[in-house]
Design a protein around this motif. Structure first.
Motif, PDB file in Angstrom:
ATOM      1  N   SER A   1      45.873  80.920  25.796  1.00  0.00           N
ATOM      2  CA  SER A   1      46.156  81.381  27.373  1.00  0.00           C
ATOM      3  C   SER A   1      45.540  81.353  28.458  1.00  0.00           C
ATOM      4  O   SER A   1      44.081  81.023  28.417  1.00  0.00           O
ATOM      5  N   LEU A   2      46.197  81.892  29.077  1.00  0.00           N
ATOM      6  CA  LEU A   2      45.428  81.321  31.048  1.00  0.00           C
ATOM      7  C   LEU A   2      44.715  81.781  31.301  1.00  0.00           C
ATOM      8  O   LEU A   2      43.163  81.333  31.620  1.00  0.00           O
ATOM      9  N   PRO A   3      44.559  82.858  30.861  1.00  0.00           N
ATOM     10  CA  PRO A   3      42.905  83.895  31.307  1.00  0.00           C
ATOM     11  C   PRO A   3      42.044  83.677  30.553  1.00  0.00           C
ATOM     12  O   PRO A   3      40.741  83.197  30.732  1.00  0.00           O
ATOM     13  N   ALA A   4      42.122  82.937  29.216  1.00  0.00           N
ATOM     14  CA  ALA A   4      41.323  82.344  28.495  1.00  0.00           C
ATOM     15  C   ALA A   4      41.013  81.400  28.794  1.00  0.00           C
ATOM     16  O   ALA A   4      39.252  80.842  28.849  1.00  0.00           O
ATOM     17  N   LEU A   5      41.351  79.861  29.270  1.00  0.00           N
ATOM     18  CA  LEU A   5      40.943  79.068  30.020  1.00  0.00           C
ATOM     19  C   LEU A   5      40.488  78.891  31.006  1.00  0.00           C
ATOM     20  O   LEU A   5      39.200  78.324  31.175  1.00  0.00           O
ATOM     21  N   VAL A   6      40.744  80.139  31.820  1.00  0.00           N
ATOM     22  CA  VAL A   6      39.235  80.009  33.251  1.00  0.00           C
ATOM     23  C   VAL A   6      38.057  81.475  32.566  1.00  0.00           C
ATOM     24  O   VAL A   6      37.572  80.203  33.623  1.00  0.00           O
ATOM     25  N   ALA A   7      38.611  81.582  31.864  1.00  0.00           N
ATOM     26  CA  ALA A   7      37.094  82.298  30.887  1.00  0.00           C
ATOM     27  C   ALA A   7      36.151  81.048  30.865  1.00  0.00           C
ATOM     28  O   ALA A   7      34.892  81.205  30.162  1.00  0.00           O
ATOM     29  N   SER A   8      36.721  79.652  29.515  1.00  0.00           N
ATOM     30  CA  SER A   8      35.511  79.382  28.741  1.00  0.00           C
ATOM     31  C   SER A   8      36.400  77.961  29.316  1.00  0.00           C
ATOM     32  O   SER A   8      37.168  77.005  28.763  1.00  0.00           O
ATOM     33  N   ASP A   9      35.186  76.877  29.361  1.00  0.00           N
ATOM     34  CA  ASP A   9      35.065  75.448  29.341  1.00  0.00           C
ATOM     35  C   ASP A   9      35.874  75.085  27.413  1.00  0.00           C
ATOM     36  O   ASP A   9      35.790  74.361  27.517  1.00  0.00           O
ATOM     37  N   GLU A  10      35.101  75.977  26.816  1.00  0.00           N
ATOM     38  CA  GLU A  10      35.037  75.339  25.087  1.00  0.00           C
ATOM     39  C   GLU A  10      36.846  75.437  24.882  1.00  0.00           C
ATOM     40  O   GLU A  10      36.973  74.604  24.289  1.00  0.00           O
ATOM     41  N   GLN A  11      37.755  76.452  25.448  1.00  0.00           N
ATOM     42  CA  GLN A  11      38.688  76.416  25.397  1.00  0.00           C
ATOM     43  C   GLN A  11      39.460  75.184  26.390  1.00  0.00           C
ATOM     44  O   GLN A  11      40.195  74.767  25.551  1.00  0.00           O
ATOM     45  N   VAL A  12      39.270  75.122  27.092  1.00  0.00           N
ATOM     46  CA  VAL A  12      39.489  74.007  27.776  1.00  0.00           C
ATOM     47  C   VAL A  12      39.346  72.578  27.295  1.00  0.00           C
ATOM     48  O   VAL A  12      40.116  72.022  27.206  1.00  0.00           O
ATOM     49  N   LYS A  13      38.526  72.601  26.330  1.00  0.00           N
ATOM     50  CA  LYS A  13      37.616  71.351  26.219  1.00  0.00           C
ATOM     51  C   LYS A  13      39.082  71.237  24.324  1.00  0.00           C
ATOM     52  O   LYS A  13      39.415  70.145  24.311  1.00  0.00           O
TER      53      LYS A  13
END
Length: 367
Positions: A114-126
């Motif tokens: 989810s884009l909101p989760a990616l924006v909020a969390s570097d761990e999600q990006v990883k």
């Protein structure tokens, strides 16, 4: 050659003495701020050799050199720098998952973010980059269907590559470029940029709009890793031909003329694993890189590969809809789409291979 026995483990390796001298990491030999060497090969004596060596501790090797220099080496650095260890790490570290349609459907939940989760969390990006390394394809959901939000979502993860298409590009069936993608026609499975010397590493696509009266346009994706492994197993002679034969590709429009020649299948010379699948029948140039007497073998091999690409179980088909951005490995995953009717607007971008791998390396996902 210097025969070295590790005091702790008892392991024995042989080292080229010039190699060892050249890899001294002291402040006189290596700029510790830039991680660059302070000298080149010619500044060392060609016949430099170790006068003596000893273990300062179980893991620290001291060497006195014939040129008067003294070096200290960590055992782990020496051991891990050998070719055998590099091959072993490359083979094991990435944990790639080859997939066909059924495997992709079973694992789709691991590919969606989810884009909101990616924006909020570097761990999600990883986690997204990790899934991209493993499967070669991911989706970012909850993206407003505009070029601006598509760009924001992509830049959260990677820098964008600029080509003659631009950085972010929007396309429909208007003939803005000499490319079959800019039509409503069926577009078979392919990789992009086979005519570039260095094809984009990643491609992103987002369907911004498909009119209510429009039909068709379903996208399909094929995992080149699974495909090449199956080709090697089922048709080893075809696999060998497609790894060896240089195939020209070309793109021509006003102000642009790109050409590149390389095999359809490029293999890592160290591990024997797939590096790049380069397959695009639309970009094929005049095939003049093979003697005529070998043409029949090449075309028979290409037909076997293309027949496998079209197998129903190889193709993961889904309809890209506004709000969902797909990112896929352009060196691994083939993509295409069915013909469509109605007004359909797509937005896309590329990411350079080196930027994609740099991100994965910084995150500790690849070597």
């Amino acid at each position: 050659m210097l025969q070295l026995k590790h005091a702790g483990s008892g392991k024995v390796i042989e080292l080229d003495e010039f190699w060892l001298r050249y890899h001294c990491h002291c402040g006189d030999c290596l700029n510790t701020e830039t991680h660059q060497r302070r000298y080149d090969v010619l500044e060392l004596p060609a016949d430099v050799y170790a006068l003596r060596h000893s273990w300062e501790s179980a893991d620290q090797l001291l060497v006195e050199w014939s040129d008067g220099h003294r070096s200290s080496y960590d055992w782990a650095f020496i051991y891990d720098s050998q070719l055998e260890q590099l091959i072993s790490r490359r083979t094991k570290s990435t944990a790639l998952t080859p997939w066909n349609r059924s495997i992709a459907l079973q694992n789709e939940r691991h590919l969606r973010f989810s884009l909101p989760a990616l924006v909020a969390s570097d761990e999600q990006v990883k986690q997204l980059v990790g899934a991209l390394v493993r499967y070669g394809i991911v989706f970012i959901d909850d993206v407003a269907p505009t070029p601006t939000m598509t760009e924001l979502a992509l830049r959260r993860c990677f820098p964008i590559m600029k080509t003659f298409f631009g950085e972010m590009w929007t396309f429909s069936d208007k003939p803005d470029h000499a490319d079959t993608a800019y039509t409503k026609m069926y577009l078979g499975s392919h990789t992009d940029n086979t005519y570039f010397c260095d094809a984009a590493g990643l491609q992103a696509l987002h369907c911004l709009d498909h009119s209510a009266d429009g039909t068709g346009g379903e996208n399909f994706f094929v995992d080149g890793l699974h495909l090449v492994q199956e080709l090697r197993r089922r048709f080893p002679a075809a696999y060998e031909v497609l790894c060896r034969v240089q195939v020209p590709a070309e793109y021509i429009e006003q102000g642009q003329h790109h050409c590149h020649t390389a095999p359809i299948i490029r293999i890592d010379p160290l591990t024997g694993e797939l590096l790049q699948l380069r397959l695009n029948v639309y970009d094929r140039a005049v095939f003049n890189t093979l003697p005529q007497r070998e043409m029949a073998s090449f075309y028979a091999s290409l037909r076997q590969l293309l027949q496998m690409v079209r197998e129903e179980e190889q193709q993961w088909q889904l309809k890209l809809r506004p709000g969902s951005l797909v990112i896929f490995d352009n060196w691994r995953v083939l993509h295409g789409r069915h013909a469509y009717t109605g007004r359909r607007i797509m937005c896309g971008a590329y990411v350079q291979r080196t930027d994609y791998q740099s991100k994965a390396r910084i995150l500790g996902l690849i070597e």
